[in-house]
Design a protein around this motif. Structure first.
Motif, PDB file in Angstrom:
ATOM      1  N   THR A 130      40.251  56.287  47.541  1.00 44.46           N
ATOM      2  CA  THR A 130      39.994  54.874  47.249  1.00 44.46           C
ATOM      3  C   THR A 130      40.939  54.368  46.163  1.00 44.46           C
ATOM      4  O   THR A 130      41.500  53.269  46.263  1.00 44.46           O
ATOM      5  N   ALA A 131      41.119  55.185  45.118  1.00 39.62           N
ATOM      6  CA  ALA A 131      42.029  54.789  44.038  1.00 39.62           C
ATOM      7  C   ALA A 131      43.449  54.633  44.560  1.00 39.62           C
ATOM      8  O   ALA A 131      44.170  53.690  44.177  1.00 39.62           O
ATOM      9  N   LEU A 132      43.877  55.538  45.442  1.00 40.07           N
ATOM     10  CA  LEU A 132      45.216  55.422  46.032  1.00 40.07           C
ATOM     11  C   LEU A 132      45.348  54.141  46.836  1.00 40.07           C
ATOM     12  O   LEU A 132      46.371  53.451  46.770  1.00 40.07           O
ATOM     13  N   ARG A 133      44.312  53.822  47.596  1.00 43.27           N
ATOM     14  CA  ARG A 133      44.377  52.602  48.417  1.00 43.27           C
ATOM     15  C   ARG A 133      44.456  51.362  47.532  1.00 43.27           C
ATOM     16  O   ARG A 133      45.246  50.447  47.792  1.00 43.27           O
ATOM     17  N   ILE A 134      43.645  51.335  46.462  1.00 45.84           N
ATOM     18  CA  ILE A 134      43.660  50.181  45.558  1.00 45.84           C
ATOM     19  C   ILE A 134      45.031  50.041  44.908  1.00 45.84           C
ATOM     20  O   ILE A 134      45.594  48.941  44.819  1.00 45.84           O
ATOM     21  N   ALA A 135      45.588  51.166  44.431  1.00 53.22           N
ATOM     22  CA  ALA A 135      46.907  51.123  43.793  1.00 53.22           C
ATOM     23  C   ALA A 135      47.977  50.662  44.784  1.00 53.22           C
ATOM     24  O   ALA A 135      48.863  49.868  44.439  1.00 53.22           O
ATOM     25  N   ARG A 136      47.907  51.158  46.025  1.00 55.05           N
ATOM     26  CA  ARG A 136      48.899  50.770  47.042  1.00 55.05           C
ATOM     27  C   ARG A 136      48.779  49.288  47.367  1.00 55.05           C
ATOM     28  O   ARG A 136      49.779  48.564  47.457  1.00 55.05           O
ATOM     29  N   ASP A 137      47.549  48.791  47.532  1.00 60.63           N
ATOM     30  CA  ASP A 137      47.344  47.388  47.882  1.00 60.63           C
ATOM     31  C   ASP A 137      47.835  46.448  46.797  1.00 60.63           C
ATOM     32  O   ASP A 137      48.206  45.306  47.079  1.00 60.63           O
ATOM     33  N   HIS A 138      47.840  46.924  45.554  1.00 61.56           N
ATOM     34  CA  HIS A 138      48.265  46.064  44.438  1.00 61.56           C
ATOM     35  C   HIS A 138      49.676  46.405  43.957  1.00 61.56           C
ATOM     36  O   HIS A 138      50.098  45.935  42.902  1.00 61.56           O
ATOM     37  N   GLY A 139      50.384  47.253  44.706  1.00 58.67           N
ATOM     38  CA  GLY A 139      51.776  47.548  44.375  1.00 58.67           C
ATOM     39  C   GLY A 139      51.971  48.305  43.079  1.00 58.67           C
ATOM     40  O   GLY A 139      53.023  48.205  42.439  1.00 58.67           O
ATOM     41  N   ASP A 140      50.956  49.075  42.669  1.00 58.25           N
ATOM     42  CA  ASP A 140      51.037  49.806  41.407  1.00 58.25           C
ATOM     43  C   ASP A 140      51.621  51.187  41.671  1.00 58.25           C
ATOM     44  O   ASP A 140      50.906  52.148  41.971  1.00 58.25           O
ATOM     45  N   ARG A 141      52.935  51.319  41.551  1.00 61.26           N
ATOM     46  CA  ARG A 141      53.609  52.576  41.861  1.00 61.26           C
ATOM     47  C   ARG A 141      53.258  53.682  40.870  1.00 61.26           C
ATOM     48  O   ARG A 141      53.082  54.845  41.235  1.00 61.26           O
TER      49      ARG A 141
END
Length: 836
Positions: free
Chosen positions: A446-457
């Motif tokens: 879930t954390a990976l998905r949230i980071a990916r959706d918000h462009g947080d590399r």
């Protein structure tokens, strides 16, 4: 029923010995022999009260009394202390010598004071009591030295009181000189619990109940704080006296007590008070670097101010850390902060503690306390944007009281990014500390998905590490390996520098679990090297603990002890998880050295933490069996049972994870010497990816089978365990199994340079044991390159090359580079030097 406050106790419980010594000194002085006593103690320990009682007893014994106190301003004015103390005693013409700067003669006042002492003592003996003598001016200090020496034949008793800190200065040097010349020295320590209870009963005029005693225990034996706490609590109705018993109504200190504490600190500089306000947020213990980070100052700039606070007995030195001498002082400073100030300081504390590598529970607590009412408490204010809101994956161990964040996945897609990530962080942390492997995987994804959706590399790379940790705990080694096999690009981790060493560390954890000892050690070496370069020593404790375990497996006990010494030096600021792992592997080392008692003593931290926080059992499943065995060897069945129950709890929460199920059966089998449970453990481990855990369970099953009379079955199982240990280079474990076989009158042929340490069959087999990394190194060494040249060519550190070479020498049974070259010539064709 009455709540009247007595002014003070007529005696001084806890100070009976020093009062007796003073009375004895008065008795020796009266006939005509002078002497000097020096009383030392921290602020609030009762020095002033002791001098008051001494003066009272002296007057009752017929002594004349000259009493006074130095103050901080005295240090800048000549004879300022003497002028104030002697103003009411010296004749006007003599006193003028202390104030006349036109005809100033440093010796004249001393001569006149000596004459005054001679005249006075013809009539009666004299007691001179000087409080805070370490603050006197230089000329007063010189005068004291001469006066005390000159009055040695007169009936004069001098009592000088000074603070506990040894700040440099002429006054301190003078007092030290007096002690060397024979002055009696008495130190005032904190009051005992019995003395505190006696003073409490005296001041309250009633017998205190248990709650009142628990309240006064918080003053840590400081008489000043004790008196103020009792007086203000009684006056404010927080303590009531009913039928001769003092009852606690409200455990919160009264506002007047907090004012008294602040007044007690009034002598500190403004800068010191500012530091105290800030570090009160950090908690009871903190480092100078953490204080500097919170204040945005250079640590070196704070050193004089920290010295002042230690000298004032507000802080005390605890090795690598500082702490508040009295917790109630810290609580008072914290409570007087305004709400916005407290919130801002907590936000900055979260950023600072993260950069310093402190444990995740501490970080998360500051994060939560620093949240603003609008829900955004996750990003520290500039200039600390590099410290974001996600805790170090290798240290996440959220305290159970913080599990209020439910384990359901986020269901509010409209929530701000920071809030979504905050919830996920808490849920992952709670799942990890409870050993819920499946939920760890789900929250990491879930954390990976949230980071990916918000462009947080940056945080995407971090949560990949989270996911790899969760997958490793779930026995999904292939998936975890795919994540950790990716190159750890430094550019991904500029904002989160700790990710790089932790990436190598958790890759080493995965390799160790898979039985790849040499590869695991290589990654752990790299993790330690990066920690040193980042100046983050506390993060190196985990990798060093892993190196200890590898060394024990390989029977390199000297190397293991060296790693223990290194890790111990860095452990003061390490997280609880890292300290647990360090304690466990150190105990493994003690066990390998047949020191069972040291093994048990080292594990005290682990035994106390496992039932509530089975984090070690989720990371190292077969640790449960080791902990049970260590406790049983020491006859501690209670601890052994608690560990087995914790292992079963982890298994119950993860019924589809083979290693969790196997580890529970393994721990229970060792606890009860139960063959059936140990068979179940071996069977479950066979379906999982942890060969060393399987070998350990097989070895324990063999011992149980032998105890049950099945000798031939036991020998077969021991042979299986021996082969598995040998296949993975666990020479120490193989040595232990061979000893067990010998006890059963079975000998297994060993070959190689060291028959006890190298069970590998034949030169070709030994050559095949070299890892790819070691092969690259030995090939270049055989070409004639030096270690430094090999390091440059392979882009490794010289230390790593040296480590590979030592391991290669051991595996091949060689002792020189010439012998190594012969081995290479035997097995491979050496390319020309300089070829790539």
């Amino acid at each position: 029923m009455g709540n009247d406050v007595k002014s003070t106790a007529p005696a001084f419980p806890g100070r009976e010995i020093i009062l007796y010594e003073i009375r004895q000194a008065l008795g020796r002085t009266a006939p005509g022999g002078g002497s000097c006593l020096v009383v030392e103690g921290a602020a609030g320990t009762g020095k002033s009260e002791l001098l008051r009682l001494a003066g009272k007893h002296g007057e009752a014994s017929g002594f004349g009394l000259v009493a006074g106190s130095a103050v901080p301003l005295d240090t800048g004015a000549p004879f300022s202390t003497l002028r104030r103390v002697l103003r009411e005693n010296l004749p006007a013409r003599d006193y003028a010598l202390l104030t006349d700067r036109q005809t100033f003669d440093p010796l004249a006042p001393v001569d006149r004071i000596i004459e005054y002492l001679r005249r006075t003592t013809r009539l009666r003996p004299l007691l001179v009591a000087l409080d805070d003598a370490h603050l006197v001016d230089d000329l007063t200090a010189d005068a004291l030295r001469n006066l005390i020496d000159a009055s040695a034949s007169l009936p004069v008793l001098w009592i000088l009181a000074r603070g506990a800190s040894r700040t440099p200065g002429h006054a301190q040097e003078t007092i030290d000189w007096l002690i060397r010349e024979g002055a009696a020295r008495h130190r005032l320590e904190s009051l005992s619990a019995e003395a505190v209870a006696e003073i409490t009963a005296e001041l309250l005029g009633a017998c205190p109940d248990d709650d009142v005693l628990a309240l006064v225990a918080r003053v840590n034996g400081n008489p000043f704080l004790l008196n103020e706490l009792l007086v203000t609590s009684l006056s404010d109705g927080r303590i009531c006296v009913q039928d001769g018993v003092a009852v606690l109504v409200d455990a919160e200190p009264a506002p007047a007590f907090r004012q008294a504490v602040v007044h007690h600190l009034r002598g500190l500089s403004h800068e010191c008070l500012r530091i105290l306000d800030a570090v009160a947020v950090l908690g009871p213990r903190f480092s100078i670097h953490e204080a500097a980070g919170l204040l945005g100052r250079n640590p070196v700039e704070l050193l004089p101010l920290i010295g002042e606070l230690i000298a004032a007995s507000v802080l005390e030195d605890e090795g690598p850390c500082l702490s508040f001498r009295h917790p109630l002082v810290r609580e008072t400073l914290y409570d007087r902060l305004s709400g916005p100030s407290r919130t801002a300081l907590h936000r900055e504390a979260a950023a600072t503690l993260w950069r310093e590598g402190r444990s995740a529970p501490t970080f998360l607590e500051h994060l939560m306390l620093g949240r603003r009412s609008d829900g955004d408490g996750l990003t520290p204010a500039a200039p600390h944007q590099e410290a974001r809101f996600v805790p170090p994956a290798g240290q996440v161990a959220l305290a159970a009281r913080r599990t209020a964040a439910s384990t359901a996945p986020p269901s509010a897609p409209s929530a701000p990014y920071a809030e979504l990530m905050y919830r996920t962080t808490l849920r992952y942390s709670a799942a990890q500390v409870q050993g819920l492997h499946g939920q760890m995987v789900a929250h990491a994804r879930t954390a990976l998905r949230i980071a990916r959706d918000h462009g947080d590399r940056t945080n995407r790379a971090h949560h990949q590490l989270w996911l790899a940790i969760a997958l490793t705990a779930s026995d999904e080694f292939d998936q975890a390996g795919e994540i950790l096999a990716e190159r750890c690009d430094p550019s991904d981790h500029v904002a989160l520098p700790w990710v790089r060493p932790m990436w190598h560390y958790h890759r080493a954890q995965l390799k160790l679990a898979a039985g790849r000892l040499d590869d695991a050690d290589e990654d752990a070496v790299e993790a330690v090297r990066i920690c040193e370069r980042l100046d983050a020593p506390s993060l190196a404790v985990g990798p060093l603990a892993l190196r200890i375990r590898v060394a024990v497996h390989r029977n390199e006990l000297t190397e293991a002890n060296r790693h223990v010494d290194h890790a111990s030096l860095l452990s003061a600021a390490a997280s609880g998880a890292a300290l647990e792992e360090l304690s466990w592997v150190t105990a493994l080392l003690h066990s390998a050295e047949n020191d069972r008692q040291s093994a048990l003593d080292t594990l005290s931290r682990v035994y106390s933490g496992v039932p509530k926080r089975p984090l070690l059992l989720t990371r190292e499943p077969h640790a449960g069996a080791c902990l049970v065995r260590t406790a049983l060897n020491a006859g501690d069945c209670e601890r052994a049972t608690a560990v087995a129950e914790a292992a079963r709890l982890v298994a119950t929460r993860n019924p589809t994870v083979a290693s969790a199920v196997a580890a529970a059966a393994h721990a229970e089998g060792v606890l009860c010497n139960d063959v059936d449970r140990l068979r179940a453990a071996v069977s479950a481990y066979r379906t999982g990816p942890r060969p060393l855990s399987l070998a350990a369970a097989t070895e324990d099953l063999a011992l149980a089978e032998n105890d049950a009379g099945a000798r031939s079955t036991a020998i077969g199982l021991l042979d299986e365990a021996l082969a598995r240990y040998q296949n993975h280079g666990a020479r120490g474990d193989a040595l232990r199994v061979r000893k067990t076989l010998r006890s059963l009158a079975v000998r297994r042929r060993t070959r190689g340079r060291d028959r006890d340490l190298d069970p590998v069959e034949g030169p070709r087999a030994r050559w095949d044991q070299l890892t790819p990394s070691e092969l690259r190194v030995v090939r270049l060494v055989a070409q004639g390159l030096t270690n430094r040249e090999v390091a440059e060519k392979l882009f490794l550190s010289p230390h790593t090359v040296d480590s590979h070479l030592r391991h290669s020498f051991t595996k091949l049974g060689v002792t020189s580079r010439v012998e190594l070259t012969r081995q290479v010539l035997t097995h491979e064709e050496i390319p020309p030097a300089g070829s790539g």
